[in-house]
Design a protein around this motif. Sequence first.
Motif, PDB file in Angstrom:
ATOM      1  N   MET A 149      93.398  41.729  68.535  1.00 38.39           N
ATOM      2  CA  MET A 149      93.291  41.038  69.649  1.00 38.39           C
ATOM      3  C   MET A 149      91.946  40.094  70.047  1.00 38.39           C
ATOM      4  SD  MET A 149      94.851  42.188  73.558  1.00 38.39           S
ATOM      5  CE  MET A 149      94.346  41.402  74.987  1.00 38.39           C
ATOM      6  N   LEU A 150      92.239  38.842  70.476  1.00 36.16           N
ATOM      7  CA  LEU A 150      91.005  37.946  70.663  1.00 36.16           C
ATOM      8  C   LEU A 150      90.264  38.506  71.948  1.00 36.16           C
ATOM      9  CD1 LEU A 150      92.471  34.567  70.112  1.00 36.16           C
ATOM     10  CD2 LEU A 150      90.977  36.062  68.583  1.00 36.16           C
ATOM     11  N   ASN A 151      88.968  38.585  71.859  1.00 36.41           N
ATOM     12  CA  ASN A 151      88.093  38.889  73.082  1.00 36.41           C
ATOM     13  C   ASN A 151      87.791  37.530  73.435  1.00 36.41           C
ATOM     14  OD1 ASN A 151      86.536  39.835  74.865  1.00 36.41           O
ATOM     15  ND2 ASN A 151      84.766  40.370  73.346  1.00 36.41           N
ATOM     16  N   CYS A 152      88.480  36.956  74.369  1.00 43.21           N
ATOM     17  CA  CYS A 152      88.507  35.549  74.783  1.00 43.21           C
ATOM     18  C   CYS A 152      88.314  35.290  76.444  1.00 43.21           C
ATOM     19  CB  CYS A 152      89.649  34.852  74.334  1.00 43.21           C
ATOM     20  SG  CYS A 152      91.393  35.417  74.849  1.00 43.21           S
ATOM     21  N   ARG A 153      88.597  36.320  77.277  1.00 46.24           N
ATOM     22  CA  ARG A 153      88.482  36.374  78.464  1.00 46.24           C
ATOM     23  C   ARG A 153      87.461  35.366  79.100  1.00 46.24           C
ATOM     24  NH1 ARG A 153      86.918  38.610  83.106  1.00 46.24           N
ATOM     25  NH2 ARG A 153      88.273  39.130  84.944  1.00 46.24           N
ATOM     26  N   ASP A 154      86.218  35.844  78.628  1.00 42.94           N
ATOM     27  CA  ASP A 154      84.914  35.318  79.326  1.00 42.94           C
ATOM     28  C   ASP A 154      84.917  33.901  78.977  1.00 42.94           C
ATOM     29  OD1 ASP A 154      84.411  37.463  80.836  1.00 42.94           O
ATOM     30  OD2 ASP A 154      82.980  38.214  79.455  1.00 42.94           O
ATOM     31  N   ASP A 155      85.233  33.566  77.781  1.00 46.50           N
ATOM     32  CA  ASP A 155      84.944  32.229  76.959  1.00 46.50           C
ATOM     33  C   ASP A 155      85.959  31.225  77.692  1.00 46.50           C
ATOM     34  OD1 ASP A 155      82.955  32.797  75.334  1.00 46.50           O
ATOM     35  OD2 ASP A 155      84.119  33.192  73.327  1.00 46.50           O
ATOM     36  N   VAL A 156      86.906  31.551  77.933  1.00 45.92           N
ATOM     37  CA  VAL A 156      88.197  30.896  78.440  1.00 45.92           C
ATOM     38  C   VAL A 156      87.747  30.578  79.833  1.00 45.92           C
ATOM     39  CG1 VAL A 156      90.663  30.434  78.914  1.00 45.92           C
ATOM     40  CG2 VAL A 156      89.983  31.453  76.766  1.00 45.92           C
ATOM     41  N   LEU A 157      87.379  31.614  80.548  1.00 52.08           N
ATOM     42  CA  LEU A 157      86.934  31.519  82.065  1.00 52.08           C
ATOM     43  C   LEU A 157      85.957  30.699  82.227  1.00 52.08           C
ATOM     44  CD1 LEU A 157      87.158  32.367  85.078  1.00 52.08           C
ATOM     45  CD2 LEU A 157      85.722  34.336  84.323  1.00 52.08           C
ATOM     46  N   ASN A 158      84.758  30.746  81.330  1.00 50.27           N
ATOM     47  CA  ASN A 158      83.694  29.576  81.546  1.00 50.27           C
ATOM     48  C   ASN A 158      84.129  28.293  81.442  1.00 50.27           C
ATOM     49  OD1 ASN A 158      81.746  31.826  82.288  1.00 50.27           O
ATOM     50  ND2 ASN A 158      81.317  32.006  80.298  1.00 50.27           N
ATOM     51  N   LEU A 159      84.878  28.023  80.333  1.00 51.11           N
ATOM     52  CA  LEU A 159      85.469  26.691  80.027  1.00 51.11           C
ATOM     53  C   LEU A 159      86.101  26.302  81.204  1.00 51.11           C
ATOM     54  CD1 LEU A 159      85.534  24.747  77.819  1.00 51.11           C
ATOM     55  CD2 LEU A 159      87.304  25.653  76.792  1.00 51.11           C
ATOM     56  N   THR A 160      87.110  27.239  81.785  1.00 48.96           N
ATOM     57  CA  THR A 160      87.844  26.654  82.858  1.00 48.96           C
ATOM     58  C   THR A 160      87.111  26.138  83.906  1.00 48.96           C
ATOM     59  OG1 THR A 160      89.757  28.152  82.315  1.00 48.96           O
ATOM     60  CG2 THR A 160      89.524  27.479  84.341  1.00 48.96           C
ATOM     61  N   LYS A 161      85.922  26.805  84.141  1.00 50.69           N
ATOM     62  CA  LYS A 161      85.006  26.416  85.164  1.00 50.69           C
ATOM     63  C   LYS A 161      84.441  25.205  84.861  1.00 50.69           C
ATOM     64  CE  LYS A 161      83.764  31.115  87.169  1.00 50.69           C
ATOM     65  NZ  LYS A 161      82.831  32.303  87.334  1.00 50.69           N
ATOM     66  N   GLN A 162      83.860  24.739  83.753  1.00 50.29           N
ATOM     67  CA  GLN A 162      83.460  23.563  83.220  1.00 50.29           C
ATOM     68  C   GLN A 162      84.238  22.522  83.386  1.00 50.29           C
ATOM     69  OE1 GLN A 162      81.740  23.784  79.488  1.00 50.29           O
ATOM     70  NE2 GLN A 162      81.300  25.807  79.679  1.00 50.29           N
ATOM     71  N   LEU A 163      85.688  22.779  83.202  1.00 48.97           N
ATOM     72  CA  LEU A 163      86.551  21.650  83.327  1.00 48.97           C
ATOM     73  C   LEU A 163      86.885  21.323  84.856  1.00 48.97           C
ATOM     74  CD1 LEU A 163      89.013  22.938  80.569  1.00 48.97           C
ATOM     75  CD2 LEU A 163      87.617  20.938  80.274  1.00 48.97           C
ATOM     76  N   ILE A 164      86.724  22.604  85.560  1.00 50.18           N
ATOM     77  CA  ILE A 164      87.094  22.180  87.019  1.00 50.18           C
ATOM     78  C   ILE A 164      86.093  21.373  87.703  1.00 50.18           C
ATOM     79  CG2 ILE A 164      87.310  23.071  89.392  1.00 50.18           C
ATOM     80  CD1 ILE A 164      88.759  25.729  87.694  1.00 50.18           C
ATOM     81  N   THR A 165      84.985  21.358  87.203  1.00 48.46           N
ATOM     82  CA  THR A 165      83.697  20.572  87.789  1.00 48.46           C
ATOM     83  C   THR A 165      83.904  18.998  87.541  1.00 48.46           C
ATOM     84  OG1 THR A 165      82.283  20.782  85.944  1.00 48.46           O
ATOM     85  CG2 THR A 165      82.216  22.483  87.514  1.00 48.46           C
ATOM     86  N   ILE A 166      84.838  18.639  86.583  1.00 51.69           N
ATOM     87  CA  ILE A 166      84.864  17.272  86.257  1.00 51.69           C
ATOM     88  C   ILE A 166      86.269  16.621  87.221  1.00 51.69           C
ATOM     89  CG2 ILE A 166      85.239  15.638  84.582  1.00 51.69           C
ATOM     90  CD1 ILE A 166      83.935  17.313  82.555  1.00 51.69           C
ATOM     91  N   ARG A 167      85.872  15.786  87.936  1.00 54.22           N
ATOM     92  CA  ARG A 167      87.163  15.370  88.935  1.00 54.22           C
ATOM     93  C   ARG A 167      87.997  14.626  88.327  1.00 54.22           C
ATOM     94  NH1 ARG A 167      84.678  14.823  94.564  1.00 54.22           N
ATOM     95  NH2 ARG A 167      86.389  13.221  94.646  1.00 54.22           N
ATOM     96  N   SER A 168      88.894  15.007  87.581  1.00 54.11           N
ATOM     97  CA  SER A 168      89.947  14.247  86.613  1.00 54.11           C
ATOM     98  C   SER A 168      91.160  14.041  87.503  1.00 54.11           C
ATOM     99  CB  SER A 168      90.090  14.831  85.363  1.00 54.11           C
ATOM    100  OG  SER A 168      90.652  16.215  85.794  1.00 54.11           O
ATOM    101  N   ILE A 169      91.052  13.456  88.924  1.00 53.94           N
ATOM    102  CA  ILE A 169      92.055  13.320  89.570  1.00 53.94           C
ATOM    103  C   ILE A 169      93.144  12.479  88.980  1.00 53.94           C
ATOM    104  CG2 ILE A 169      92.922  12.388  91.950  1.00 53.94           C
ATOM    105  CD1 ILE A 169      90.418  13.708  92.903  1.00 53.94           C
TER     106      ILE A 169
END
Length: 551
Positions: free
Chosen positions: A1-21
Amino acid sequence: MLNCRDDVLNLTKQLITIRSIVNTEGESVLAHSLYTLISSYPYFQENPNHVVIEQTEDDERERYNVLAFVKGTKGTSNRTVIMLGHMDTVGVDDFNQLEEYAFLPDEWMELLKSEEIPKSAQNHLNPDKWLFGRGALDMKSGLASNLFLLNYFSNHPDQLDGNLVLVAECDEEDGSHGVLSALTTLKRWKQEHQFDYVGSINSDFVAPLYEGDPNRYIYKGTVGKLLPTFYIAGAETHVGAAFEGIDPNYLAAELTKQISYNPALCNEAYGEYTLPPVALKQSDLKTTYTVQTALGAFVYYNFFLHSWTPKEALSILKEQADIAFQRALDSLANSYKEYCKLTGDSYTGVPWNPRVYTFEEMNHMLVKAHGDDYIESMKSFKQDLLHDNSLDTRMYAIKVVEEAWKWMEDKNPAIILFYSSLYYPRVQLTGKTEKERRLDDALQEAVIRMKDSYEHPIVVKNFFPYISDMSFLAISDDEEAIEAVKTNNPGWGTKHYVDYDAIREIDVPVINIGPYGMDAHKKLERVEIDYSMETVPNLTKLVIEHILDSN
């Protein structure tokens, strides 16, 4: 099983900061950021032609898709899986003066602790369990999962007996220019690299279906969506002689009463039902105040499909319009009789009968009656109307019908039924083809393997209940059904066009494994971290590997 939780979480936060409305410059900003990120991965530094950023086609706005692929080295198979996800979000007007916090998830969650919000949302203000912010759920966490898996398999191509394609598309929240343009690239890669597209996985959000629903849903296929529109021609009269005419708003009101929320218009398949239609806009076409009743009005409805085709929907809706028309006339007659009782006037009756035509039927009548004069006049009118940038595809189509109505010799009241916007094809995973069976088997196997590692039930259903770009990777309608879309959309070929043949060329079975959360498109949009950042990537990985497994 991939240990991916923190990596995906951090990447999600980075994507949210970009206002791609959607429909803003931010869509382009995020696309370029993704292209730069993917290009920085070692695999893509060695294979720079495996990632592209491409401007959308036939689009009034400048925006881009990002597509990338990894060629597996485990075997020599050309089987290819597509991961699909959109970059754009809805707007942030609902945040009002707190708009900046929509893109700062950590700060937003901290601020919400001092705000008056529903108890259910208060209980989720735990940064270890939930993430708030615009796009957190819809669907930057899903996009982050796809990016993580692309990077993972680019570092481990030996685990792929086949190929993996990432499609990060724009404009999902409006006109789907992104995915429709991406079809061109997918077709090109199919030819250049002999890709055999055997399955696709969308990563759009899932949510509870009722209060207290504990399930996390995965969907095989997706709901279809039409925008049936009705042009309503009344009989104009002065308000001082109200019963000498019929107000088209009166007919529109009866039509909405008949169609909106009508359970008889819920479409069933595999024991699952669509939501009933609901009116999205209703108005007359008067531009100024007068004491005359309006000549025309219109109303359009959201209309979901599971098994009905666009052609069948026209027949069903035409019947509903005929019922509404008759009820309106009966109601008008009763009111007129009651009025005459009050005043002592003579009741002279209501002289009209229901008349309901599809646009195709009306157009055929007008061509037969007026020939080339009508054809050339309408062609010129539609071209001139393209210069009016204030008209979206819906109002453009309505204006075309309004103009065509002027050519009708019989101006008695009538209702004209047509489609005025994009048709999102329904997609069913029927199991009739080897590709569909293989994808279904892969999904079932993945759920069995993952269900014990997560605390809530993971439930598979047949139709993703929200419109999405899944509709443009496969198509369940035959050519006759699609022809009904073309011939009954007055803007077809001028203001509006979709290459449904391109969808048919790709025609890859599609499922949705997406992040779980609540209040998508709302101020309190939030995503559950454990399922979305850990379970979803692992489920998706298992499905990919199973589909591509040669055994």
